[in-house]
Design an enzyme around this catalytic site. Structure first.
Site, PDB file in Angstrom:
ATOM      1  N   SER A 148       0.678  -1.131  -0.281  1.00 20.67           N
ATOM      2  CA  SER A 148       0.075  -0.008  -0.212  1.00 20.67           C
ATOM      3  C   SER A 148       1.058   1.159  -0.096  1.00 20.67           C
ATOM      4  O   SER A 148       0.626   2.222  -0.489  1.00 20.67           O
ATOM      5  CB  SER A 148      -0.973   0.009   1.243  1.00 20.67           C
ATOM      6  OG  SER A 148      -0.243  -0.259   2.220  1.00 20.67           O
ATOM      7  N   HIS A 176      -5.212  -3.274  -3.106  1.00 21.12           N
ATOM      8  CA  HIS A 176      -4.674  -2.516  -3.862  1.00 21.12           C
ATOM      9  C   HIS A 176      -4.371  -3.037  -5.361  1.00 21.12           C
ATOM     10  O   HIS A 176      -4.234  -2.355  -6.452  1.00 21.12           O
ATOM     11  CB  HIS A 176      -3.428  -1.903  -3.595  1.00 21.12           C
ATOM     12  CG  HIS A 176      -3.696  -0.929  -2.401  1.00 21.12           C
ATOM     13  ND1 HIS A 176      -4.154   0.422  -2.426  1.00 21.12           N
ATOM     14  CD2 HIS A 176      -3.118  -1.147  -1.160  1.00 21.12           C
ATOM     15  CE1 HIS A 176      -4.114   0.647  -1.356  1.00 21.12           C
ATOM     16  NE2 HIS A 176      -3.490  -0.312  -0.288  1.00 21.12           N
ATOM     17  N   LYS A 208     -11.344   0.549  -2.414  1.00 22.92           N
ATOM     18  CA  LYS A 208     -10.223   1.121  -3.148  1.00 22.92           C
ATOM     19  C   LYS A 208     -10.858   1.216  -4.456  1.00 22.92           C
ATOM     20  O   LYS A 208     -11.741   1.968  -4.710  1.00 22.92           O
ATOM     21  CB  LYS A 208      -9.147   0.085  -2.992  1.00 22.92           C
ATOM     22  CG  LYS A 208      -8.601  -0.059  -1.550  1.00 22.92           C
ATOM     23  CD  LYS A 208      -7.810   0.921  -0.776  1.00 22.92           C
ATOM     24  CE  LYS A 208      -7.924   0.923   0.606  1.00 22.92           C
ATOM     25  NZ  LYS A 208      -7.082  -0.066   1.351  1.00 22.92           N
TER      26      LYS A 208
END
Ligand SMILES: *Cc1c(COP(=O)(O)O)cnc(C)c1O
Length: 364
Positions: A148, A176, A208
């Site tokens: 991240s 992610h 996300k």
């Protein structure tokens, strides 16, 4: 964030957070039914919208079954504590997300080891050493798919092989990577050709690239059934609001139907990296939407961030303990709504920010 400022640090990588179809999916569900789930999943909070989303997630990830959690933080706490016993070993990458680290602390296993970043060889050594001393004890390896704060990708294939050879649990948190990595946006498992056997426990979040809120775990039916019966952060909390589940299911469809978002994002990533190289701005070896520029001291990172803000760009300074001492950084993230000229202007401002921060540092 002041209006008119361009946000270069959100995790809304595909720009789905305010997509009209994601919003209408949420509004439709809200006008048909309730906002709150009303209870936890095992009591009466499990809504048909949760089922629909869970089926869509299983399809999307190529797994037998999926279950939703209210947040990624809770998914990690719940999954890891449900899978290990006190005598076991937990092995994690040194740079894993805080929620995976906290999960290991909460699990209170005999050993919790953190191996050097992306060093599958070191993980293998630690695991074999443990196994020699405790042949009967279990082990669990956990890694971020995409890191991240660095944006680089874990050696998931090598870790999967290790886990299989040593009969260890293997957890990949691809918060992610989903929506972003792989031609179809299935994340690091797609990129490294890893099926459910190789990565038996796949975790993803909705906050996300999917632009909503919540998280999921996907894997074999028997594993998911076990987690439903034993993951405390699933059992003892209110279920995700059903309209959020509906919006998330629509966002998942858009990952497939609006491929241009992922394609444009990757064009912007290339543009950013080429432009940075041309200007002598040092970026990290990342091919994902996360493109950090390391400044060094916290003061430098704050200076650079303030300079960018004055030039119309919002890029937060990320400082220790979130990142290792001496590696404070601007965590720049790109998304499908950015324009090429905005990226060019950011690069120009970045060049100014770095020389400004350097000047202030040497004069104090
Ligand atoms: C954001 C993130 C989480 C936490 O997810 P939330 O749904 O925001 O709680 C977990 N793991 C990783 C790698 C993340 O980036």
């Amino acid at each position: 964030m002041p209006s008119g400022t361009i946000d270069f640090c959100s995790n809304d990588y595909l720009g789905l957070r305010a997509h009209p179809l994601v919003r209408s999916a949420m509004i439709d569900a809200a006008s048909r039914g309730a906002i709150g789930a009303g209870a936890s999943h095992l009591v009466s909070g499990h809504d048909p919208e949760h089922d629909l989303l869970e089926r869509a997630l299983a399809d999307f990830t190529g797994r037998e079954r999926a279950m939703v959690f209210s947040t990624g933080y809770m998914a990690n706490l719940g999954v890891i504590t449900a899978l290990v016993e006190r005598d076991d070993l937990i092995l994690q990458d040194r740079l894993n997300h805080a929620s995976l680290i906290d999960a290991a602390l909460l699990a209170r296993t005999r050993e919790f080891k953190r191996y050097p970043h992306n060093d599958a060889e070191a993980a293998a050594c630690a695991l074999r050493h443990f196994r020699k001393e405790h042949p009967k004890a279990g082990a669990l390896i956990a890694t971020d798919g995409v890191f991240s704060m660095d944006g680089d990708i874990a050696p998931v294939a090598a870790l999967a092989k290790l886990a299989q050879a040593e009969s260890a649990w293997f957890v990949v948190d691809d918060a992610h990577g989903l929506g972003v990595v792989g031609a179809e946006g299935r994340g690091v498992c797609e990129q490294q050709h890893l099926d459910q056997k190789a990565v038996p426990i796949l975790i993803g979040t909705f906050g996300k690239a999917l632009g909503t809120f919540g998280a999921f775990v996907a894997g074999e039916s028997a594993l998911i059934e076990w987690l439903i019966q034993s993951a405390r952060t699933y059992i003892y909390t209110t279920a995700l609001p059903p309209p959020i589940a509906a919006a998330t299911r629509r966002a998942l469809q858009l990952v497939d139907r609006e491929r241009w978002r992922r394609e444009k994002l990757h064009e912007l990533i290339q543009l950013f990296r080429d432009g940075a190289q041309r200007r002598g701005i040092v970026v990290m070896p990342s091919m994902t939407a996360i493109q950090p520029v390391v400044c060094g001291s916290s003061a430098m990172a704050l200076q650079a961030s303030a300079y960018l803000r004055d030039h119309g760009f919002h890029v937060a300074a990320i400082r220790p303990p979130t990142v290792p001492e001496g590696s404070a950084r601007l965590r720049i993230t790109l998304n499908a709504h950015h324009q090429a000229d905005e990226v060019e202007r950011l690069l120009a401002a970045l060049e100014g920010a770095i020389s400004h921060a350097l000047k202030t540092e040497t004069s104090t």
